[in-house]
Design an enzyme around this catalytic site. Structure first.
Site, short mmCIF file in Angstrom:
data_model
loop_
_atom_site.label_atom_id
_atom_site.label_comp_id
_atom_site.label_asym_id
_atom_site.label_seq_id
_atom_site.Cartn_x
_atom_site.Cartn_y
_atom_site.Cartn_z
N TYR A 1 23.86 12.81 -41.92
CA TYR A 1 23.64 13.93 -41.01
C TYR A 1 23.42 15.23 -41.78
O TYR A 1 22.47 15.97 -41.51
CB TYR A 1 24.84 14.05 -40.08
N SER B 1 22.04 22.58 -38.37
CA SER B 1 23.49 22.51 -38.16
C SER B 1 24.17 23.28 -39.28
O SER B 1 23.58 23.46 -40.36
CB SER B 1 23.95 21.04 -38.19
#
Length: 251
Positions: free
Chosen positions: A143, A130
């Site tokens: 995350y 990401s």
């Protein structure tokens, strides 16, 4: 015929990957924790209900793939969850552990059990990271940490497996249109006391192209990285994000 396994392939980016590989002539096998998502996938795809962070289930999955296919040409380690949206000091340890487990340990387990099959075919592994794994991201510590770790895992796989003809790369999607990202933005709006539209505009405005990306954009990159056209592309971190200028432009 080439064969690909995609973890978390029942919807979102994983589903788009399955469609892209299918259209390119690959046999497709997808996993997901959601049985309903799997049931809605094309009938000719292989399907397994698997928790990507459960080693026993992952080991059983690869035993089944070995028995039915015998070989594997491409592996997209795509499983992930958004995790909590909160300041570091407010994050519960169990929420941290679950997020890191699915995102990072899930990628590790896919590599651990898929590696021997990829070595046999001189195949390719693509890990979904990401832009949070490139820049970090406020209020998304579990995350961001997990996605950062995926890049380190990928670099290591490229080094370990490269001499055996296996390529490893990571894709870093920006904000992806869809239900999961909508939920992230809704929670962020609530945490910051602002509107969903303000947060959405902030994500889009932080990129040079002033846009979110689609699952299909990410899937097309994964397909390219597993193609002969990318035969010497390995160890690379490739953002599909419209060029992030500011990872957190929102106030």
């Amino acid at each position: 015929m080439n064969r690909v396994l995609i973890t978390a392939g029942g919807n979102g980016i994983g589903r788009a990957m399955g469609q892209a590989f299918d259209a390119a002539g690959f046999e497709v096998w997808v996993t997901d924790v959601d049985a309903d998502c799997l049931a809605s996938c094309p009938a000719h795809w292989g399907k397994s209900q698997v928790d990507a962070s459960n080693e026993a289930q992952v080991a059983e999955l690869f035993a089944e793939i070995t028995a039915q296919w015998g070989e594997l040409d491409a592996l997209c380690a795509n499983a992930g969850i958004a995790g909590p949206t909160a300041a570091v000091e407010d994050i519960k340890i169990e929420d941290w552990q679950r997020c890191v487990s699915v995102n990072l340990e899930g990628a590790f387990l896919a590599a651990k059990y898929g590696g021997p099959m990829l070595k046999a075919t001189h195949g390719s592994i693509v890990l979904t990271s990401s832009t949070a794994g490139l820049y970090g991201f406020p209020n998304r510590a579990p995350y961001a940490a997990a996605k950062w770790g995926i890049i380190g895992l990928m670099k290591t796989l490229a080094m370990e497996w490269g001499p055996e003809g296996v390529r490893a790369n990571a894709i870093c999607p920006g904000a992806v249109e869809g239900p999961r990202m909508q939920g992230v933005m809704e929670r962020e709006a609530a945490a910051k006391g602002t509107s969903y539209q303000h947060i959405y505009d902030g994500y889009a405005g932080g990129t040079s192209m002033r846009s979110l990306v689609t699952a299909e954009d990410v899937a097309n990159m994964a397909l390219f990285l597993c193609s002969r056209g990318a035969r010497l592309v390995s160890g690379q971190v490739i953002a599909v994000d419209g060029h992030t200028e500011n990872p957190d432009p929102k106030v």
